[in-house]
Write a protein that holds these residues in place. Structure first.
Motif, mmCIF file in Angstrom:
data_model
loop_
_atom_site.group_PDB
_atom_site.id
_atom_site.type_symbol
_atom_site.label_atom_id
_atom_site.label_comp_id
_atom_site.label_asym_id
_atom_site.label_seq_id
_atom_site.Cartn_x
_atom_site.Cartn_y
_atom_site.Cartn_z
ATOM 1 N N PHE A 169 0.809 -1.224 0.000
ATOM 2 C CA PHE A 169 0.000 0.000 0.000
ATOM 3 C C PHE A 169 0.842 1.274 0.000
ATOM 4 O O PHE A 169 0.279 2.368 0.062
ATOM 5 N N LYS A 170 2.134 1.150 -0.074
ATOM 6 C CA LYS A 170 2.999 2.320 -0.075
ATOM 7 C C LYS A 170 2.870 3.059 -1.395
ATOM 8 O O LYS A 170 2.853 2.457 -2.474
ATOM 9 N N SER A 171 2.767 4.390 -1.333
ATOM 10 C CA SER A 171 2.668 5.226 -2.527
ATOM 11 C C SER A 171 3.726 6.316 -2.457
ATOM 12 O O SER A 171 3.600 7.273 -1.695
ATOM 13 N N GLY A 172 4.812 6.148 -3.236
ATOM 14 C CA GLY A 172 5.922 7.086 -3.155
ATOM 15 C C GLY A 172 6.582 7.000 -1.804
ATOM 16 O O GLY A 172 7.006 5.918 -1.373
ATOM 17 N N ASN A 173 6.631 8.140 -1.104
ATOM 18 C CA ASN A 173 7.201 8.160 0.247
ATOM 19 C C ASN A 173 6.141 7.961 1.328
ATOM 20 O O ASN A 173 6.465 7.936 2.515
ATOM 21 N N ILE A 174 4.887 7.850 0.910
ATOM 22 C CA ILE A 174 3.796 7.716 1.869
ATOM 23 C C ILE A 174 3.556 6.243 2.176
ATOM 24 O O ILE A 174 3.208 5.468 1.285
ATOM 25 N N LEU A 175 3.754 5.868 3.426
ATOM 26 C CA LEU A 175 3.528 4.485 3.839
ATOM 27 C C LEU A 175 2.031 4.191 3.911
ATOM 28 O O LEU A 175 1.212 5.082 4.167
ATOM 29 N N GLY A 176 1.664 2.940 3.705
ATOM 30 C CA GLY A 176 0.254 2.576 3.562
ATOM 31 C C GLY A 176 -0.469 2.252 4.845
ATOM 32 O O GLY A 176 -1.135 1.198 4.934
ATOM 33 N N PHE A 177 -0.385 3.145 5.844
ATOM 34 C CA PHE A 177 -1.087 2.895 7.102
ATOM 35 C C PHE A 177 -2.600 2.915 6.922
ATOM 36 O O PHE A 177 -3.315 2.037 7.408
ATOM 37 N N ARG A 178 -3.088 3.922 6.228
ATOM 38 C CA ARG A 178 -4.538 4.142 6.141
ATOM 39 C C ARG A 178 -5.269 3.009 5.420
ATOM 40 O O ARG A 178 -6.324 2.559 5.894
ATOM 41 N N PRO A 179 -4.753 2.512 4.288
ATOM 42 C CA PRO A 179 -5.414 1.349 3.677
ATOM 43 C C PRO A 179 -5.430 0.127 4.597
ATOM 44 O O PRO A 179 -6.375 -0.668 4.545
ATOM 45 N N CYS A 180 -4.407 -0.003 5.458
ATOM 46 C CA CYS A 180 -4.385 -1.132 6.394
ATOM 47 C C CYS A 180 -5.498 -1.019 7.420
ATOM 48 O O CYS A 180 -6.155 -2.019 7.761
ATOM 49 N N PHE A 181 -5.732 0.198 7.916
ATOM 50 C CA PHE A 181 -6.837 0.382 8.858
ATOM 51 C C PHE A 181 -8.178 0.115 8.177
ATOM 52 O O PHE A 181 -9.088 -0.460 8.779
ATOM 53 N N ARG A 182 -8.296 0.523 6.912
ATOM 54 C CA ARG A 182 -9.537 0.230 6.183
ATOM 55 C C ARG A 182 -9.702 -1.277 5.980
ATOM 56 O O ARG A 182 -10.822 -1.811 6.041
ATOM 57 N N LEU A 183 -8.598 -1.969 5.762
ATOM 58 C CA LEU A 183 -8.652 -3.430 5.625
ATOM 59 C C LEU A 183 -9.121 -4.072 6.929
ATOM 60 O O LEU A 183 -9.887 -5.045 6.914
ATOM 61 N N ALA A 184 -8.672 -3.538 8.056
ATOM 62 C CA ALA A 184 -9.128 -4.046 9.362
ATOM 63 C C ALA A 184 -10.631 -3.844 9.510
ATOM 64 O O ALA A 184 -11.340 -4.709 10.028
ATOM 65 N N ALA A 185 -11.138 -2.698 9.043
ATOM 66 C CA ALA A 185 -12.579 -2.442 9.096
ATOM 67 C C ALA A 185 -13.342 -3.418 8.206
ATOM 68 O O ALA A 185 -14.396 -3.944 8.596
ATOM 69 N N ILE A 186 -12.816 -3.682 7.015
ATOM 70 C CA ILE A 186 -13.464 -4.619 6.091
ATOM 71 C C ILE A 186 -13.503 -6.024 6.693
ATOM 72 O O ILE A 186 -14.494 -6.751 6.559
ATOM 73 N N SER A 187 -12.423 -6.422 7.366
ATOM 74 C CA SER A 187 -12.380 -7.733 8.013
ATOM 75 C C SER A 187 -13.507 -7.869 9.031
ATOM 76 O O SER A 187 -14.155 -8.923 9.126
ATOM 77 N N MET A 188 -13.775 -6.801 9.787
ATOM 78 C CA MET A 188 -14.850 -6.859 10.777
ATOM 79 C C MET A 188 -16.215 -6.941 10.115
ATOM 80 O O MET A 188 -17.111 -7.637 10.590
ATOM 81 N N LEU A 189 -16.390 -6.234 9.001
ATOM 82 C CA LEU A 189 -17.665 -6.289 8.292
ATOM 83 C C LEU A 189 -17.921 -7.689 7.742
ATOM 84 O O LEU A 189 -19.037 -8.209 7.825
ATOM 85 N N LEU A 190 -16.882 -8.312 7.191
ATOM 86 C CA LEU A 190 -17.023 -9.675 6.690
ATOM 87 C C LEU A 190 -17.327 -10.643 7.825
ATOM 88 O O LEU A 190 -18.156 -11.559 7.680
ATOM 89 N N GLY A 191 -16.656 -10.456 8.956
ATOM 90 C CA GLY A 191 -16.925 -11.296 10.117
ATOM 91 C C GLY A 191 -18.347 -11.137 10.620
ATOM 92 O O GLY A 191 -18.980 -12.109 11.053
ATOM 93 N N CYS A 192 -18.851 -9.918 10.573
ATOM 94 C CA CYS A 192 -20.222 -9.642 10.999
ATOM 95 C C CYS A 192 -21.213 -10.402 10.121
ATOM 96 O O CYS A 192 -22.182 -11.009 10.618
ATOM 97 N N ILE A 193 -20.965 -10.387 8.814
ATOM 98 C CA ILE A 193 -21.840 -11.112 7.885
ATOM 99 C C ILE A 193 -21.765 -12.617 8.143
ATOM 100 O O ILE A 193 -22.787 -13.316 8.187
ATOM 101 N N TRP A 194 -20.538 -13.135 8.311
ATOM 102 C CA TRP A 194 -20.347 -14.561 8.570
ATOM 103 C C TRP A 194 -21.110 -15.000 9.815
ATOM 104 O O TRP A 194 -21.823 -16.000 9.801
#
Length: 455
Positions: A169-194
């Motif tokens: 998720f790194k873009s240039g000099n910007i490390l991909g922290f924010r997409p990782c947090f969004r991925l954590a949110a998506i994981s919870m949504l999928l778990g909720c559905i399951w």
């Protein structure tokens, strides 16, 4: 119960609950592993540029208050609303929290994330729910298997975190922290559905009502006897009071266990980071991967320990008591610290290979597998139904205390006042003494939880 259900070891609802925790732990460790790095990384690189102490406090608060919030959720699920409904609501709140972290520009939204995750986990009650889904005689094995499922998520969370934010998720000099947090949110949504769909299809009536409405066979039998004798059963019985006191006593020992367990990671980041060779075949091992190593070992050892409990229970002399098992967990932890001390003494001024830490994690994981899942099984078996979630929260309170204390213990024991090896040996001695105490009072503790008809 049908003949098919009797033959099947665990009902499908158990697997629904256990696999839900894969999603939850994946998101938790993905988010938790990133907080410290995200908060302290410079703004130009995608972080918040805050002090190390601020990041450390946020991470500690996320861990500690996740357990403290369990009391509020426990009251709700014991008295008011079934765990089947609070669990998906909690997962949605957690998802909102991780999304808040993904858009944070300062500390405020990070604290919002900490609050949402902690509060959401307080409502997340798949653990206590398993205590009523699985038959009492299968609880030790069930919670060991559940622990493996939990650690599937705990394994992939830190492993993915180190790769995703630095590379994928790194873009240039910007490390991909924010997409990782969004991925954590998506994981919870999928778990909720399951969880929601799984319990709707295969969950029967489990968790639809508060835990106080789900009586065990033992409780129903005792209630019937009281009715026959025209006695009231509104108040807790003497046996229930004894069992509650036993849970509280054992929860005190887990403060010692988890304080030293959490503490065991800090020397890896500080002492061994400088005094070991972290290169293996030209590749530098990321420090965060040791979080994943522990989880991987838990995944492997879960079925093995479940089989061990079944074999012990099948012996003519019967199983060893839950309290002795917990004592052995503390003993394994103490052996791990002795191993730490031996490495430090033997190495002299050299830097031994970091692969030696694998053996330490074997002891750490053995201690964890003897202590954590069996503690949950103990509560599931002996807690009064009307207090099931509360007693689980009491167990979590020990984890809260340990999480708040281990940093101070590290500052006292490993800040340079004492030699590293002496500090490790002292901790090991305390763990061994705790083991001896648990073995010594085993008979008294068993007398607190056993019904007279079982003796």
């Amino acid at each position: 119960m049908t003949e098919l259900e009797r033959k099947r070891k665990f009902p499908i609802a158990f697997w629904v609950c256990g696999c839900t925790e894969i999603f939850e732990r994946l998101s938790f460790y993905l988010g938790r592993s990133l907080i410290l790095v995200f908060v302290t990384t410079a703004v130009a690189s995608g972080g918040l540029g805050l002090a190390n102490t601020t990041g450390a406090k946020m991470q500690a608060d996320l861990t500690a208050y996740s357990y403290l919030a369990g009391f509020l959720g426990a009251f709700i699920t014991d008295k008011l609303v079934g765990a089947r409904y609070t669990t998906p609501v909690g997962m949605l709140i957690i998802a909102i929290g991780y999304f808040s972290g993904s858009v944070a520009q300062d500390a405020t939204l990070v604290y919002v994330m900490v609050f949402c995750v902690a509060f959401g986990l307080g409502l997340f009650k798949t653990g206590p729910l398993i205590g009523r889904v699985v038959r009492p005689e299968d609880l030790n094995s069930a919670y060991s298997i559940r622990y493996s499922l939990v650690n599937v998520g705990a394994f992939f969370g830190p492993l993915l975190a180190g790769i995703l934010y630095q590379y994928t998720f790194k873009s240039g000099n910007i490390l991909g922290f924010r997409p990782c947090f969004r991925l954590a949110a998506i994981s919870m949504l999928l778990g909720c559905i399951w969880f929601t769909v799984g319990m709707l299809l295969k969950g029967k009536d489990y968790g639809k009502k508060p835990f106080k409405m789900y009586k065990t066979e033992e409780e129903l039998k005792r209630e019937a006897e009281e009715k026959a004798a025209a006695k009231t059963h509104q108040k807790m019985t003497l046996l229930e009071k004894k069992r509650v006191s036993a849970i509280v006593l054992v929860s005190a020992f887990q403060i010692i266990f988890w304080m030293f367990w959490y503490l065991a990671y800090l020397p890896i980041y500080y002492h061994w980071a400088e005094n070991m060779n972290w290169k293996v075949g030209g590749f530098t091992i990321p420090v965060t991967w040791f979080d994943s190593l522990n989880a991987l070992l838990c995944v492997i050892s879960g079925p093995l320990t479940a089989l061990l409990w079944q074999k012990l229970a099948a012996r003519p002399q019967g199983d060893i008591s839950i309290f002795k098992k917990l004592g052995l967990g503390l003993a394994f932890l103490g052996i791990g610290y002795i191993y730490y001390a031996v490495i430090d003494i033997v190495r002299g001024d050299s830097k031994p290979t970091v692969l030696l830490l694998i053996i330490f994690f074997l002891f750490l994981t053995l201690g964890e597998m003897f202590f954590s899942p069996l503690g949950n099984a103990f509560i599931g078996q002996y807690s009064p139904s009307r207090l099931l979630a509360i007693m689980s929260a009491v167990w979590g309170l020990g984890l809260f205390a340990a999480a708040k204390l281990y940093g101070n213990v590290y500052a006292f024991a490993f800040s340079g006042k004492f030699a590293f090896s002496k500090a490790c040996i002292t901790i090991a001695v305390i763990a061994f003494v705790s083991t001896v105490i648990l073995f010594a009072i085993d008979g008294k503790l068993m007398s607190l939880v056993k019904d007279k008809d079982e003796e």
